[in-house]
Design an enzyme around this catalytic site. Structure first.
Site, PDB file in Angstrom:
ATOM      1  N   TRP A 169       0.880  -1.183   0.000  1.00 29.23           N
ATOM      2  CA  TRP A 169       0.000   0.000   0.000  1.00 29.23           C
ATOM      3  C   TRP A 169       0.910   1.224   0.000  1.00 29.23           C
ATOM      4  CZ3 TRP A 169      -2.040   2.708   4.864  1.00 29.23           C
ATOM      5  CH2 TRP A 169      -3.011   3.650   4.537  1.00 29.23           C
ATOM      6  N   ASP A 250      -0.646  -5.306   9.218  1.00 27.79           N
ATOM      7  CA  ASP A 250      -1.659  -4.367   8.777  1.00 27.79           C
ATOM      8  C   ASP A 250      -2.898  -5.195   8.450  1.00 27.79           C
ATOM      9  OD1 ASP A 250      -3.314  -2.553   7.555  1.00 27.79           O
ATOM     10  OD2 ASP A 250      -1.703  -1.538   6.465  1.00 27.79           O
ATOM     11  N   LYS A 286     -13.343  -1.154   5.649  1.00 32.54           N
ATOM     12  CA  LYS A 286     -13.883  -2.042   4.626  1.00 32.54           C
ATOM     13  C   LYS A 286     -14.877  -3.044   5.202  1.00 32.54           C
ATOM     14  CE  LYS A 286     -10.014  -0.940   3.733  1.00 32.54           C
ATOM     15  NZ  LYS A 286      -9.158   0.223   3.700  1.00 32.54           N
TER      16      LYS A 286
END
Ligand code: PLA
Length: 443
Positions: A169, A250, A286
């Site tokens: 990311w 993460d 999300k």
């Protein structure tokens, strides 16, 4: 202090002057005495954020068949944002709560949210929770959690490098650079197989300096959609243990990859079983669709030892100081919504169903896209579309092809060829597949 050279009383310019001229006259008058020590020339123009820039470009496109495959935000089959049914129910609970208010949360956040979040990611019967070896701070979603963790490590674990997967990311780079942690990368994606470069990964991690931080995506790797298998995680853990490396997980997509919250947290729980001391950045953007509410947590887990409880209390106290100086206290609304879901059995069950709806639709889109490309005989192999998992697929389209498909077909994806699978639906998938076929043949 800078002194001001304003003329008082009469106006320095006449009414017939143009506004531009007036401004320049005024600045001429001010400049000799109004100068400060701040040299504006040291501030270069920064490039626009690629992802949010892409979103803006999509918004401004008036073509009716445009397709948004940019940011990783879930869309329903009509390409619309989806408020999870469970979130609507939880919001109703909040609305009807006579004690609901807009007071500040404590520095570390809403207690029944942070404790439920520990259980969600570590497992309700996690020995680390029982042994009080975990501390949690509510953060500005996953981004804030990565930042708080990086800041904490820069202060209390100095001189270490962090290893990122190549690619990762993109924001990881900025966040760790901001706190002056040196960055290295380990191979991750094999362009040849469009799968995991497992050997390359292990080899580089195995050569990292003892004590280095290794950032790992716990599931649904962004941007590649390629996750290690459980057997591969075991080997990664083994090498990291030998080299005394520090895992930083993460966790931005728990429940999104497989539709199963426990399965998607498997790697983190396995590492804790292996005795690692580690930290986790957890996001609810999300999996609960709470993107703009900024709900998330940073967890620090220490290893089992007789003084673990005192260690964790010291770590918690320092995290609280950092949090206070950075944001004072976290935003309340999203945490309240999440907490209502996490702490109620019926709502939790509804959430699991909503997760299956989202992950199921994404998996279905993978199947459809792959079969359409196979049917058209689009040059290349497309098995990776269904092999990859989670929100994204790393299509293998080149930057040139990405730019071409944007220009010719109004399809928006990031330059690295990443597509957000959730942007596809039964109305646009045929259009998209044909656009891919064309661009691959022509560009
Ligand atoms: N970590 C990873 C791996 C992510 O992909 C994202 C979001 C985050 C953390 C942060 O999300 P949060 O702060 O909302 O919790 N990645 C998105 C959006 C979905 C972004 O870049 O901000 C993406 O499209 O890559």
């Amino acid at each position: 202090m800078a002194q001001h050279a304003y003329q008082t009383g009469s106006s320095p310019f006449t009414s017939s002057d143009s506004p531009k001229l007036r401004l320049s006259q005024l600045s001429d008058q001010l400049s000799p005495m109004a100068s400060t020590h701040f040299d504006a020339d040291v501030v270069p123009q920064a490039p626009e954020d690629p992802l949010f820039g892409l979103m803006a470009a999509y918004r401004n496109d008036t073509f009716d068949k445009k397709v948004d495959l940019g940011i990783g935000a879930y869309r329903d089959n009509n390409a619309k944002p989806w408020v999870l049914p469970v979130v609507k129910k939880a919001e109703e609970v909040l609305r009807n709560d006579p004690d609901f208010n807009h007071e500040y949360l404590p520095i570390a956040g809403l207690a029944n949210f942070t404790s439920a979040s520990q259980k969600l990611v570590l497992g309700a019967d996690s020995p680390a929770i029982k042994e009080k070896r975990v501390t949690t701070v509510q953060t500005i979603s996953g981004t804030g959690a990565v930042h708080l963790g990086a800041l904490f490590l820069s202060k209390f674990y100095p001189g270490r490098s962090v290893y990122f997967s190549d690619p990762t990311w993109v924001n990881h780079h900025q966040i760790f650079t901001n706190v002056h942690i040196k960055i290295a990368t380990y191979p991750y994606f094999s362009a040849k197989t469009k799968g995991l470069d497992f050997e390359g990964m292990l080899d580089t991690i195995g050569k990292a300096a003892e004590g280095s931080i290794v950032l790992l995506h716990s599931c649904a790797h962004n941007p590649t959609g390629v996750d290690p298998t459980q057997e591969q995680w075991k080997e990664i853990s083994k090498v990291m243990k030998e080299k005394k490396l520090f895992p930083f997980f993460d966790s931005a997509y728990q429940g999104f990859a497989s539709g199963d919250l426990n399965k998607d947290a498997w790697a983190i729980r396995y590492f804790i079983e292996q005795g690692f001391e580690l930290c986790i950045a957890q996001s609810y953007s999300k999996n609960l669709g709470l993107y703009g509410e900024r709900a998330g947590c940073f967890h620090f887990v220490t290893g089992a030892s007789s003084d673990a409880e005192s260690t964790i209390s010291r770590i918690a106290s320092q995290l609280a100081i950092l949090q206070r100086s950075e944001i004072s206290n976290p935003p309340a609304y999203g945490a309240r919504v999440a907490s209502a879901v996490l702490n109620d059995e019926a709502l939790f069950a509804q959430w699991e169903e909503d997760l299956r709806t989202m992950s199921g639709r994404i998996i279905e889109m993978r199947d459809v896209l792959r079969s359409k490309l196979d049917e058209m005989g689009t040059p290349g192999t497309w098995n990776h579309i269904t092999d990859q998992i989670g929100m994204f697929s790393y299509t293998g389209l080149t930057e040139k092809q990405v730019l071409k498909i944007r220009e010719a077909a109004h399809v928006y994806m990031t330059k690295n060829g990443r597509i957000s699978m959730a942007g596809l639906n039964t109305n646009n998938i045929d259009y998209f597949a044909k656009a891919v076929d064309k661009v691959v043949r022509e560009t």
